[in-house]
Design a protein around this motif. Structure first.
Motif, PDB file in Angstrom:
ATOM      1  N   ILE B 162      29.729 -15.961 -72.480  1.00 21.66           N
ATOM      2  CA  ILE B 162      30.777 -16.886 -72.922  1.00 21.66           C
ATOM      3  C   ILE B 162      30.134 -18.211 -73.296  1.00 21.66           C
ATOM      4  N   PHE B 170      27.706 -19.112 -70.093  1.00 22.55           N
ATOM      5  CA  PHE B 170      27.982 -18.292 -68.908  1.00 22.55           C
ATOM      6  C   PHE B 170      27.588 -16.864 -69.287  1.00 22.55           C
ATOM      7  N   PHE B 292      37.712 -25.397 -76.368  1.00 19.17           N
ATOM      8  CA  PHE B 292      37.277 -24.361 -75.428  1.00 19.17           C
ATOM      9  C   PHE B 292      35.958 -24.750 -74.766  1.00 19.17           C
ATOM     10  N   MET B 295      36.244 -27.444 -72.196  1.00 20.63           N
ATOM     11  CA  MET B 295      36.785 -26.949 -70.926  1.00 20.63           C
ATOM     12  C   MET B 295      35.778 -26.063 -70.200  1.00 20.63           C
ATOM     13  N   MET B 296      34.975 -25.311 -70.951  1.00 20.08           N
ATOM     14  CA  MET B 296      33.926 -24.507 -70.292  1.00 20.08           C
ATOM     15  C   MET B 296      32.917 -25.429 -69.598  1.00 20.08           C
ATOM     16  N   THR B 298      33.628 -28.315 -68.353  1.00 17.52           N
ATOM     17  CA  THR B 298      34.329 -28.767 -67.136  1.00 17.52           C
ATOM     18  C   THR B 298      34.259 -27.692 -66.052  1.00 17.52           C
ATOM     19  N   TRP B 299      34.512 -26.451 -66.458  1.00 23.18           N
ATOM     20  CA  TRP B 299      34.468 -25.327 -65.514  1.00 23.18           C
ATOM     21  C   TRP B 299      33.073 -25.247 -64.859  1.00 23.18           C
TER      22      TRP B 299
END
Lengths: 355, 355
Positions: B162, B170, B292, B295-296, B298-299
């Motif tokens: 990802i 990821f 996206f 936010m990834m 942030t994740w």
């Protein structure tokens, strides 16, 4: 003992009285009670009170305007408008099936939703149309990644339903943790300890104390500990979280709004509500349905008839125990635990709806 | 010590001399050596001899006519014509990316293929195009389903890659068993015992004897035993098998042709060769790539900075260890174990190709 129809009717009436349109209230009741029928009591009518408490807090919209906010030939993003996941889920799965009908497959990410019951219900929707169903959702943070002392993920289930021919379908429906939270609740009620590998305490030390999670600990990813592969369970839970939350624009990880009403949602959310992810693949987008089902029967029969280890009766196919439970409970009716029945009687009085 | 370029060149020359077209030989070498670079030695150049032995037995076609045999806007079925999985895999993944480009997602089931190296290589191909990559494959039967005393499944890996923004991607790449077979080989070489939950003996009794599988036992699905969720690992391995084998028309379960040349393929196959399954999802089929990726990031940052349990340094993001290993080995070169180096020298003499 209650028949599933009695319970469905009661739940539908309750959802109706909080403002759900009649067809949505009925659907939500069917999805909820399907958990009781399949023997997954933790996700069934025992949760009705939880949904009502969220509604009282204004955290569930009983009459949502669910809509597709973005799409391509094989994908869509759905905004659930804060509705019951029990209603938003099937709505989104319908869109995924429509996409699959024309594009071969359909993939729908959902934001701004809420708890959707058992993942298996939604995954099984496409079966009757000779399609494979895939469902995931993120959930209240209760799970610690490998090496972490914090709860950053939900039990984040994956359900996959695959049609067969003469054999019943293959239906896997599983939390990406060693054990689902519902199993822990059972142990706590009975005052029993938990097996190794299920939970860690608040310092991240593995414990068999079933109250470990309640006391600030966490559920463990499938695999339990690093040596036995917990990093894989962590990765699976993370993938479910990313597909459900990050792709859709919902909250993810520790930001996912808790199902319980006594915990407030995060003050600085990273998205809207919680998220789901639905996938549908038309069998005949790959090979003819007849060929496929024939081979699925071969697969299922070979596994089911394989040599068992001492002390076991047979090798199960995913979905066997739940299907057998459902066949039984549709006949016998559903026995509620006394605590749950008391809650329902309280709801019955509150809404003036007979149980 | 060898640089990865040296090893790639050697492997490409060897594949070239058994009849692979030059571009395919180069690609196969790159895929194979990517395993060594990422620290997954069991799937790297150590397997070269295995591929050659299969070729000697006529079980690998060095110059395959790979083709799409069925398709819809978002799906395709590919027949690998018995080619090296190292070549068939990337070819199929290219088709999945083309589908995703137009339909939003692309899903390709492959039959009539062979061992394709590490699943992670293929899953990472779409990253540079802002797409999510998903890869699965079935494999030689070595794994016993829960309650079974027979080997019916392979280690059946799943890899999912990802993209992120400023953070590295990821990348999860994992066998659906407690431990990959390669880890067991390491223990056997060192004469050490295996942790609980990795293997069972020929009667289906859990054992810590690392030679248990060799002596007729089996690897265990992720979860290890029923109480700690092995039925979930079994379900995951089964799903990989069904997507890779049954959807595509390849062999599945105990019919999957063994990678080793001293075991013959099943006399009555249920399909062609072994099977893979590839998926690609365009990020912007769901939301803008920028949103996206933001936010990834942030994740990833939230998980990486989470509080650790005593004795651990940090919470890892799937792909971290392999990426760090690759960064290092691209600089230092790759150290082969003496046994592998001897095998390569033997191959070097056999094909008259300098190592």
């Amino acid at each position: 003992m209650f028949s599933h129809q009695q319970l469905e009717k009661f739940v539908a009436n309750v959802f109706g009285s909080i403002g759900c349109p009649e067809d949505q209230a009925k659907l939500a009741a069917e999805v909820l009670i399907s958990a009781d029928l399949r023997g997954i009591e933790s996700h069934g009518i025992a949760r009705l009170k939880g949904y009502l408490r969220l509604w009282e807090k204004g955290r569930i919209n009983p009459n949502p305007q669910i809509e597709v906010v973005h799409e391509t030939p094989s994908t869509a993003v759905v905004d659930g408008d804060g509705g019951l996941g029990l209603v938003v889920g099937p709505w989104a799965m319908e869109r995924a099936m429509e996409k699959a009908q024309t594009a071969g497959t359909g993939w729908v990410a959902v934001r701004n939703s809420n708890h959707f019951g058992i993942a298996g219900y939604h995954a099984m929707m496409p079966l009757k149309r000779d399609m494979i169903g895939i469902t995931m959702t993120n959930a209240s943070p209760l799970v610690a990644p490998t090496f972490s002392a914090e709860r950053l993920l939900g039990t984040n289930p994956i359900a996959i339903a695959i049609p067969a021919g003469k054999e019943p379908p293959f239906v896997a429906d599983m939390a990406t943790t060693t054990a689902a939270n519902g199993k822990l609740e059972v142990l706590m009620r009975k005052g029993e300890s938990a097996p190794e590998g299920w939970i860690q305490d608040k310092d991240g030390v593995m414990t068999t104390n079933a109250f470990g999670v309640k006391e600030g600990g966490a559920l463990l990813p499938l695999g339990g500990q690093r040596e036995s592969g917990s990093h894989k369970g962590y990765a699976l839970g993370a993938i479910v979280d990313i597909f459900s939350g990050v792709l859709s624009g919902a909250n993810f990880g520790p930001w996912v709004p808790p199902f319980v009403n006594f915990l407030e949602p995060h003050e600085e959310p990273v998205g809207k509500g919680l998220g789901h992810f639905f996938g549908v693949m038309r069998i005949d987008a790959f090979r003819t349905s007849d060929e496929f089902k024939d081979m699925m029967d071969t697969w299922i029969r070979r596994f089911r008839s394989s040599k068992v280890v001492d002390g076991q009766k047979k090798v199960l196919i995913p979905g066997d125990p739940e299907r057998e439970m459902e066949e039984k409970l549709r006949q016998t009716g559903i026995k509620l635990t006394p605590g749950v029945e008391d809650e329902l009687l309280e709801i019955s009085r509150q809404f003036d709806i007979p149980l």
